[in-house]
Enzyme design. Structure first.
Site, PDB file in Angstrom:
ATOM      1  N   GLU A 126       0.765  -1.043  -0.008  1.00  0.00           N
ATOM      2  CA  GLU A 126       0.028   0.025  -0.020  1.00  0.00           C
ATOM      3  C   GLU A 126       1.138   1.287   0.113  1.00  0.00           C
ATOM      4  OE1 GLU A 126      -2.811  -0.267   3.291  1.00  0.00           O
ATOM      5  OE2 GLU A 126      -3.675  -2.313   2.392  1.00  0.00           O
ATOM      6  N   GLU A 242       7.877 -16.966  -4.925  1.00  0.00           N
ATOM      7  CA  GLU A 242       8.392 -15.835  -5.644  1.00  0.00           C
ATOM      8  C   GLU A 242       9.769 -15.497  -5.844  1.00  0.00           C
ATOM      9  OE1 GLU A 242       5.950 -12.190  -5.870  1.00  0.00           O
ATOM     10  OE2 GLU A 242       7.558 -10.965  -5.270  1.00  0.00           O
ATOM     11  N   GLY A 340      31.508   3.068 -24.777  1.00  0.00           N
ATOM     12  CA  GLY A 340      30.482   4.081 -25.228  1.00  0.00           C
ATOM     13  C   GLY A 340      29.355   3.142 -25.609  1.00  0.00           C
ATOM     14  N   THR A 365      13.148  -5.939   0.274  1.00  0.00           N
ATOM     15  CA  THR A 365      14.353  -5.201  -0.124  1.00  0.00           C
ATOM     16  C   THR A 365      15.339  -5.801   0.290  1.00  0.00           C
ATOM     17  OG1 THR A 365      14.262  -3.837   1.845  1.00  0.00           O
ATOM     18  CG2 THR A 365      12.894  -3.030   0.195  1.00  0.00           C
TER      19      THR A 365
END
Ligand SMILES: Cc1cc2nc3c(=O)[nH]c(=O)nc-3n(C[C@H](O)[C@H](O)[C@H](O)COP(=O)(O)OP(=O)(O)OC[C@H]3O[C@@H](n4cnc5c(N)ncnc54)[C@H](O)[C@@H]3O)c2cc1C
Length: 379
Positions: A126, A242, A340, A365
């Site tokens: 949430e 998961e 690059g 996390t």
């Protein structure tokens, strides 16, 4: 891992779709759209069927076999967002439905989930917080034979494209984490259920996520997954899978990245020599080899423990932590090796770096994983 002929066949079915899955992946990423046409290739690859019973159209395989197929998906599909949609599809609803669902829920949904006709999402986070998931404010209150759902969720992967949602909500605030939360199955189109527009983000651009809002949304009581109050146990079950499913995909992605770097380091010449002959470049590739090998071993070790119903708390935290952080480190090294060109969009490596960062955030996390490991060490 030593794979059987049957397991290798399932992996081969995915690698055969590699070209179709990777087609125009840089353009799709730039457009930040879900590639619906490639969802057909995901379905055709059979990856969505692997862990589900044959009676629902699945291949009825165990978690390690599923991981082997998903590693192959990570290796051959250059669209990491699409692979993330597929792993969310497998773990968000089908996996807990198989373990906790009633026969009528399974009969109603599982065949459509494993064929990919019904797209799934799960909603825990949430706006007020994701790490402390059970401080959630969304409530489901029983009235007659229905739950009345109120609140909102955010960052819900597959949200904009999903047909079926597993909503985690408090059914008894007083009971708190243990016994106070439940999981409800909610179908798109239910009155009082609003699905937000895709939220722009840093990476995984082909995997859309959004906010969900519930305003006196009525859900039949029979749509509770498992028993009322089982939210914590279901989330624990889902999160283990998961981590195994999404991070074995990262291992496949890292393997492909390393091979791309080896090829480039052998062919790119500076000062009359291939850049791979310079120790500074070779060492970056050696570090990649160490990263991919240690991540693979950690994720399969955790997978074996989960499969054998052993305590895998510390193994999962270590596997998730090192794989997500190795993914970022190898993506950075790849850019440096390509110089690059690595910084240019057309090489696809800057996309890898943007995608990799997400893994350090979702499924708990890095900080939360370190807390878990510290806790297991008695700290
Ligand atoms: C690409 C992506 C896909 C996602 N998909 C889904 C989805 O499908 N469904 C869903 O429900 N959610 C999803 N999420 C949300 C995700 O689970 C949360 O973002 C995550 O759990 C972190 O919660 P938060 O963003 O509220 O951060 P917070 O919890 O507010 O954390 C902010 C910072 O504080 C740190 N922190 C918090 N608590 C502690 C602590 N105790 N100790 C140390 N540090 C701490 C965190 O590690 C972080 O660095 C997704 C997120 C991303 C990026």
């Amino acid at each position: 891992m030593k794979w059987t002929e049957q397991q290798l066949e399932l992996q081969h079915a995915v690698s055969e779709m590699g070209e179709a899955l990777s087609k125009d992946h840089i353009e799709w990423d730039q457009r930040a759209e879900f590639p619906w046409e490639k969802w057909q290739s995901i379905k055709a690859s059979g990856v969505l069927k692997v862990p589900f019973p044959k009676k629902y159209g699945g291949h009825e395989q165990d978690i390690l076999t599923t991981m082997g197929v998903l590693e192959q998906l990570g290796y051959c599909c250059e669209d990491a967002g699409l692979s993330f949609v597929a792993s969310t599809q497998i773990v968000s609803i089908g996996t807990p439905l198989l373990r906790f669902g009633t026969e009528s829920q399974k009969a109603k949904y599982l065949e459509k989930i494993c064929s990919g006709r019904t797209i799934c999402a799960h909603a825990i986070t949430e706006a007020s917080g994701g790490s402390d998931a059970f401080a959630m404010r969304t409530t489901a209150t029983l009235k007659d034979d229905k739950y009345i759902l109120n609140g909102s969720k955010t960052f819900i992967s597959n949200g904009p494209i999903a047909d079926l949602f597993a909503i985690y909500a408090m059914t008894d605030k007083d009971k708190g984490v243990m016994g106070g939360a439940s999981v409800l199955l909610l179908e798109r189109g239910t009155p009082g259920f609003e699905i937000g527009e895709p939220i722009k983000k840093m990476g995984l651009n082909t995997s859309p996520l959004c906010e969900l809002v519930f305003n006196n949304c009525e859900i039949p009581r029979k749509n509770v997954l498992g028993k009322v109050g089982m939210g914590f146990s279901i989330l624990d079950y889902v999160m283990k899978r998961e981590i195994l499913c999404s991070f074995i995909i990262s291992v496949g992605e890292m393997q492909r990245r390393m091979e791309k770097c080896i090829e480039y380091a052998k062919t790119r010449k500076q000062f009359g020599k291939s850049i791979g002959s310079f120790q500074a470049i070779a060492n970056k590739i050696v570090d990649m080899k160490i990263a991919v090998t240690s991540s693979r071993e950690a994720v399969y070790r955790a997978g074996k423990k989960v499969q054998n119903n052993q305590n895998a708390t510390i193994d999962l935290a270590i596997a998730k932590l090192i794989t997500s952080e190795n993914d970022v480190a190898t993506a950075l090294n790849a850019i440096q090796i390509f110089g690059g060109s690595g910084y240019m969009v057309e090489t696809g490596l800057e996309k890898d770096l943007r995608n990799s960062i997400a893994g350090t955030i979702y499924s708990g996390t890095s900080e939360i994983q370190r807390n878990r490991i510290a806790g297991m060490l008695g700290l």
